[in-house]
Design a protein around this motif. Structure first.
Motif, mmCIF file in Angstrom:
data_model
loop_
_atom_site.group_PDB
_atom_site.id
_atom_site.type_symbol
_atom_site.label_atom_id
_atom_site.label_comp_id
_atom_site.label_asym_id
_atom_site.label_seq_id
_atom_site.Cartn_x
_atom_site.Cartn_y
_atom_site.Cartn_z
ATOM 1 N N LYS A 155 -13.702 24.044 41.317
ATOM 2 C CA LYS A 155 -12.620 24.197 41.657
ATOM 3 C C LYS A 155 -11.468 23.028 41.330
ATOM 4 O O LYS A 155 -10.494 23.276 41.322
ATOM 5 C CB LYS A 155 -12.619 24.510 43.068
ATOM 6 C CG LYS A 155 -11.258 24.839 43.987
ATOM 7 C CD LYS A 155 -11.629 25.251 45.479
ATOM 8 C CE LYS A 155 -10.443 25.765 45.804
ATOM 9 N NZ LYS A 155 -10.566 26.092 47.491
ATOM 10 N N PRO A 156 -11.760 21.704 41.916
ATOM 11 C CA PRO A 156 -10.947 20.799 41.414
ATOM 12 C C PRO A 156 -10.298 20.473 39.871
ATOM 13 O O PRO A 156 -9.436 20.570 39.627
ATOM 14 C CB PRO A 156 -11.667 19.426 41.894
ATOM 15 C CG PRO A 156 -12.926 20.037 42.812
ATOM 16 C CD PRO A 156 -13.205 21.187 42.327
ATOM 17 N N LYS A 201 -10.992 32.693 39.256
ATOM 18 C CA LYS A 201 -11.653 33.341 40.487
ATOM 19 C C LYS A 201 -12.992 33.750 40.210
ATOM 20 O O LYS A 201 -14.018 33.448 40.995
ATOM 21 C CB LYS A 201 -10.709 34.317 41.157
ATOM 22 C CG LYS A 201 -9.602 34.104 41.739
ATOM 23 C CD LYS A 201 -9.028 35.101 42.354
ATOM 24 C CE LYS A 201 -7.561 34.786 42.952
ATOM 25 N NZ LYS A 201 -6.902 35.790 43.622
ATOM 26 N N CYS A 238 -4.999 26.620 36.944
ATOM 27 C CA CYS A 238 -5.525 28.039 36.751
ATOM 28 C C CYS A 238 -5.456 28.723 38.076
ATOM 29 O O CYS A 238 -5.388 30.085 37.931
ATOM 30 C CB CYS A 238 -6.888 27.889 36.128
ATOM 31 S SG CYS A 238 -7.105 27.076 34.577
ATOM 32 N N ILE A 239 -5.610 27.896 39.123
ATOM 33 C CA ILE A 239 -5.409 28.674 40.373
ATOM 34 C C ILE A 239 -4.407 28.587 41.306
ATOM 35 O O ILE A 239 -4.199 28.584 42.381
ATOM 36 C CB ILE A 239 -6.769 28.240 41.418
ATOM 37 C CG1 ILE A 239 -6.838 26.889 41.460
ATOM 38 C CG2 ILE A 239 -8.152 28.760 40.754
ATOM 39 C CD1 ILE A 239 -8.237 26.388 42.287
ATOM 40 N N THR A 240 -3.303 28.214 40.577
ATOM 41 C CA THR A 240 -2.142 28.193 41.258
ATOM 42 C C THR A 240 -1.189 29.293 41.117
ATOM 43 O O THR A 240 -1.200 30.214 40.261
ATOM 44 C CB THR A 240 -1.214 27.073 40.858
ATOM 45 O OG1 THR A 240 0.014 26.889 41.229
ATOM 46 C CG2 THR A 240 -1.049 26.989 39.280
ATOM 47 N N ARG A 259 -7.996 23.587 39.658
ATOM 48 C CA ARG A 259 -6.784 23.401 40.212
ATOM 49 C C ARG A 259 -5.882 22.358 39.502
ATOM 50 O O ARG A 259 -4.730 22.470 39.396
ATOM 51 C CB ARG A 259 -7.028 22.716 41.738
ATOM 52 C CG ARG A 259 -5.774 22.636 42.491
ATOM 53 C CD ARG A 259 -6.020 22.164 43.864
ATOM 54 N NE ARG A 259 -6.959 23.127 44.550
ATOM 55 C CZ ARG A 259 -6.543 23.873 45.413
ATOM 56 N NH1 ARG A 259 -5.157 24.134 45.220
ATOM 57 N NH2 ARG A 259 -7.212 24.880 45.854
ATOM 58 N N ARG A 260 -6.569 21.265 38.689
ATOM 59 C CA ARG A 260 -5.739 20.332 38.135
ATOM 60 C C ARG A 260 -5.322 20.914 36.722
ATOM 61 O O ARG A 260 -4.124 20.605 36.297
ATOM 62 C CB ARG A 260 -6.632 19.106 37.829
ATOM 63 C CG ARG A 260 -7.062 18.047 38.896
ATOM 64 C CD ARG A 260 -7.638 16.753 38.290
ATOM 65 N NE ARG A 260 -8.895 16.962 37.416
ATOM 66 C CZ ARG A 260 -9.974 17.057 38.034
ATOM 67 N NH1 ARG A 260 -10.242 16.888 39.447
ATOM 68 N NH2 ARG A 260 -10.996 17.295 37.406
#
Length: 327
Positions: free
Chosen positions: A292-293, A282, A300-302, A296-297
């Motif tokens: 961000k993509p 964050k 890290c942000i899940t 997300r792959r």
């Protein structure tokens, strides 16, 4: 002599008839009757005879249709009000005679809208605006009808087709009709507060995992990492925990571009390391939102920690590190 010969002939004919085989069913009798007595066709005219002229032209009978009803001029026997009472009133709803016509009315209205605006250009479902539609249970409560799930999905298919109309050409009539099937809270209603960078150039990120929480401060630097005032290797003894703490910087190749200062509390070392994964991701998005993509792959942000573990396991396997290093 002649009389005797005649009587003998009749007697022989009678004997022959007796010895002849009889029909076994009524169908064979009918067939025999048709064979010996063929039916004769008869034509009966229902119209009076017409005269034919010398030029062989047929004279047609005059035909008069019923005169149209004129409501402005009442008849002699009944007045204008009396004639209007005998007219049949057409219901406004096609499902007027059903017990609960709400669902049928919705289907009819949506079908009419789709037929009316079917020629407008559309976009794909992926590009259409994200909408949270009501579930079948919510629709049943709203209409107070036992709607079947299959019929509800058919109606929702029409609604999604209307939602695919190009946003710049979306009619106001369709927009108002779709409000009936949307949930009260939509995905775009709750927008998180944007992160800011303070006067010292720090970006703040908060992460939680079970009972552990972490607050990360990220600032441009040479790659120094401190956790609760201690170095990363001192605070986390296991290599797996160290990689979890700085996983967001590692997958984006930013380990030597930012300094990280983190405060962790609660839970165990595994929970604290996974909470730092989300907090650092964050904080990094505040500096570089375009990452961000990639984050997300990498998982890290899940909110599912198993995704992060699978990503890290695949990364270690690709490097072909020995087993003792993974531990």
């Amino acid at each position: 002599m002649a009389q005797r010969e005649l009587s003998k002939g009749l007697w022989a004919a009678a004997e022959c008839l007796r010895s002849a085989p009889r029909p076994r069913c009524e169908q064979s009798i009918r067939c025999a009757r048709r064979t010996f007595f063929p039916p004769t066709t008869r034509c009966f005219a229902t119209t009076p005879a017409r005269r034919v002229g010398n030029d062989n032209t047929q004279v047609l009978e005059p035909f008069n249709a019923a005169p149209p009803i004129d409501f402005s001029k009442p008849g002699k026997k009944e007045s204008k009000n009396g004639l209007l009472r005998t007219l049949r009133v057409v219901p406004a709803s096609p499902s007027y005679f059903s017990a609960k016509p709400t669902f049928n009315d919705d289907i009819v209205n949506l079908t009419a809208l789709l037929r009316k605006f079917a020629t407008l250009p559309t976009i794909s479902n992926a590009e259409a605006p994200k909408v949270a539609w009501k579930t079948v249970d919510q629709y049943r409560i709203m209409t107070n009808e036992p709607v079947k799930t299959q019929r509800f999905h058919k109606m929702l298919h029409i609604v999604r087709r209307l939602n695919c109309i190009h946003p710049q050409l979306m009619p106001e009539e369709v927009t108002q009709a779709m409000l009936r099937y949307k949930k009260a809270s939509q995905p775009g209603d709750q927008v998180p507060a944007p992160g800011v960078i303070d006067e010292w150039g720090r970006a703040r990120g908060v992460g939680r995992r079970k009972t552990s929480s972490a607050v990360a401060f990220l600032v441009e630097g040479e790659g120094q990492v401190l956790v609760n005032g201690q170095s990363l290797a001192t605070f986390f003894a296991r290599l797996h925990h160290r990689e979890s703490a700085v996983w967001a910087l590692k997958v984006t190749h930013r380990l030597d571009k930012y300094n990280l200062f983190a405060l962790v509390s609660g839970g165990g070392t595994t929970g604290q390391a996974e909470a730092m994964t989300l907090a650092v991701a964050k904080a990094l998005l505040v500096h570089e939102p375009a990452l961000k993509p990639a984050l997300r792959r990498a998982g890290c942000i899940t909110r599912d920690p198993r995704k992060v573990e699978r990503k890290k396991a695949g990364h270690l396997k690709a490097r072909k590190m020995p087993t003792w290093v993974k531990r």
